[in-house]
Scaffold this motif. Structure first.
Motif, short mmCIF file in Angstrom:
data_model
loop_
_atom_site.label_atom_id
_atom_site.label_comp_id
_atom_site.label_asym_id
_atom_site.label_seq_id
_atom_site.Cartn_x
_atom_site.Cartn_y
_atom_site.Cartn_z
N VAL A 59 0.87 -1.16 0.00
CA VAL A 59 0.00 0.00 0.00
C VAL A 59 0.91 1.22 0.00
O VAL A 59 1.82 1.32 0.83
CB VAL A 59 -0.94 0.05 1.22
N THR A 60 0.69 2.12 -0.96
CA THR A 60 1.47 3.35 -1.03
C THR A 60 0.61 4.54 -0.65
O THR A 60 -0.61 4.52 -0.84
CB THR A 60 2.03 3.58 -2.45
N ALA A 61 1.26 5.55 -0.11
CA ALA A 61 0.61 6.83 0.21
C ALA A 61 1.26 7.89 -0.66
O ALA A 61 2.50 7.97 -0.73
CB ALA A 61 0.79 7.17 1.69
N GLY A 69 4.88 7.53 1.70
CA GLY A 69 5.00 6.40 2.61
C GLY A 69 4.52 5.13 1.95
O GLY A 69 3.91 5.15 0.88
N PHE A 70 4.82 4.01 2.60
CA PHE A 70 4.36 2.72 2.10
C PHE A 70 4.41 1.68 3.21
O PHE A 70 5.08 1.87 4.23
CB PHE A 70 5.20 2.24 0.91
N VAL A 71 3.69 0.61 2.99
CA VAL A 71 3.72 -0.56 3.86
C VAL A 71 3.62 -1.78 2.96
O VAL A 71 2.91 -1.75 1.96
CB VAL A 71 2.58 -0.53 4.90
N ARG A 112 8.12 9.16 4.84
CA ARG A 112 9.12 10.23 4.68
C ARG A 112 9.13 11.11 5.93
O ARG A 112 8.10 11.36 6.54
CB ARG A 112 8.81 11.08 3.45
N ARG A 113 10.30 11.60 6.28
CA ARG A 113 10.47 12.39 7.52
C ARG A 113 9.50 13.56 7.61
O ARG A 113 8.94 13.83 8.67
CB ARG A 113 11.91 12.87 7.65
N ALA A 114 9.27 14.26 6.51
CA ALA A 114 8.38 15.43 6.54
C ALA A 114 6.93 15.04 6.83
O ALA A 114 6.12 15.90 7.21
CB ALA A 114 8.46 16.19 5.22
N TRP A 115 6.60 13.77 6.67
CA TRP A 115 5.22 13.30 6.87
C TRP A 115 5.05 12.50 8.15
O TRP A 115 3.93 12.09 8.49
CB TRP A 115 4.79 12.48 5.65
N GLY A 119 -0.11 10.95 10.89
CA GLY A 119 -1.15 9.94 10.70
C GLY A 119 -1.00 9.09 9.45
O GLY A 119 -1.80 8.20 9.21
N VAL A 120 0.05 9.34 8.66
CA VAL A 120 0.24 8.57 7.43
C VAL A 120 0.56 7.11 7.75
O VAL A 120 0.00 6.19 7.15
CB VAL A 120 1.33 9.19 6.54
N GLY A 121 1.44 6.89 8.72
CA GLY A 121 1.80 5.53 9.10
C GLY A 121 0.59 4.73 9.56
O GLY A 121 0.40 3.59 9.16
#
Length: 184
Positions: A59-61, A69-71, A112-115, A119-121
Motif C-alpha cells: 500500500v502506497t501513500a 509512505g508505504f507498507v 518520509r520524515r516530513a510526513w 497519521g500517514v503511518g
C-alpha cells in the motif's frame, strides 16, 4: 499538508517491482540516509525477494504525486517456522503452526520524515491490515526501536525475541502479533 490530501493505493508484486526506485527513495528519506547507502541497498535486496512471496501486498501513500509512505508484507507459507525460529520465551506449539493462510508479515512500514507524526503511518497500517484475510499479523523490530510504543498503541503485543541472522541490523529482534481484523 493534512492527511486528507494523501491518497492510498493497493498494489501487487508486479506493480511493486515497477515502483522499486520510488520505494527506495522513500525508504532512504524515512531513515535520513542516501539512496546509494548500504542500508538502502539492503532494503532493495529484501524488497525484491518479497515482491514474489505468497500473499504479497503493498500500500502506497501519495501527496501531490509524490510517494510519502508505504507498507508491505507477505503471508507465511504452510509449515514455515523460520519466522518463529528460536523465539523466547518459547510459545505453545499451536502458536507456531503456519497453514499458509494464518499469518501475514508486516515487513516494512516507512514514512518520509516530513510526513512522520501526521497519521500517514497509521493510515497505511490500517489500509494494509484491513485488506487481509489472515487470522493474525506479525512484525519484527529492533529491541530498542522507537516504534515499539507506537505498535503497542495500535494493538500489537510483544510475544518474544528471536536471534538475528548473520548480516542483520540487530543481533536480536522483538516479535509482535496482532489479531485480524484490527479494530480501531
Amino acid at each position: 499538508m493534512p492527511i486528507n490530501d494523501v491518497s492510498l493505493t493497493h498494489h501487487g508484486g508486479e506493480e511493486a517491482s515497477a515502483l522499486l526506485e520510488e520505494l527506495c527513495d522513500t525508504y532512504a528519506d524515512a531513515y535520513g540516509v542516501g539512496p546509494g547507502e548500504d542500508k538502502t541497498a539492503a532494503f532493495r535486496r529484501r524488497a525484491q525477494k518479497q515482491f514474489t512471496r505468497p500473499g504479497f501486498s503493498l500500500v502506497t501513500a501519495r501527496a501531490e504525486g509524490q510517494m510519502v509512505g508505504f507498507v508491505f508484507g507477505f503471508t507465511l507459507p504452510a509449515g514455515d517456522t523460520h519466522w518463529w525460529g528460536g523465539v523466547q520465551p518459547e510459545p505453545m506449539a499451536e502458536f507456531l503452526e503456519e497453514t499458509g493462510s494464518r499469518t501475514w508479515v508486516l515487513s516494512e512500514i516507512e514514512v518520509r520524515r516530513a510526513w512522520q507524526g501526521k497519521g500517514v503511518g497509521r493510515a497505511l497500517h490500517d489500509a494494509a491490515l484491513g485488506a487481509r484475510g489472515e487470522k493474525r499479523a506479525t512484525l519484527a523490530t529492533g529491541p530498542d526501536a522507537a516504534a515499539q510504543p507506537v505498535y503497542e498503541s495500535w494493538g500489537w503485543r510483544r510475544v518474544g525475541r528471536i536471534p538475528g541472522d548473520e548480516g542483520d541490523y540487530y543481533s536480536a529482534y522483538d516479535l509482535f502479533v496482532v489479531e485480524l481484523p484490527v479494530s480501531r
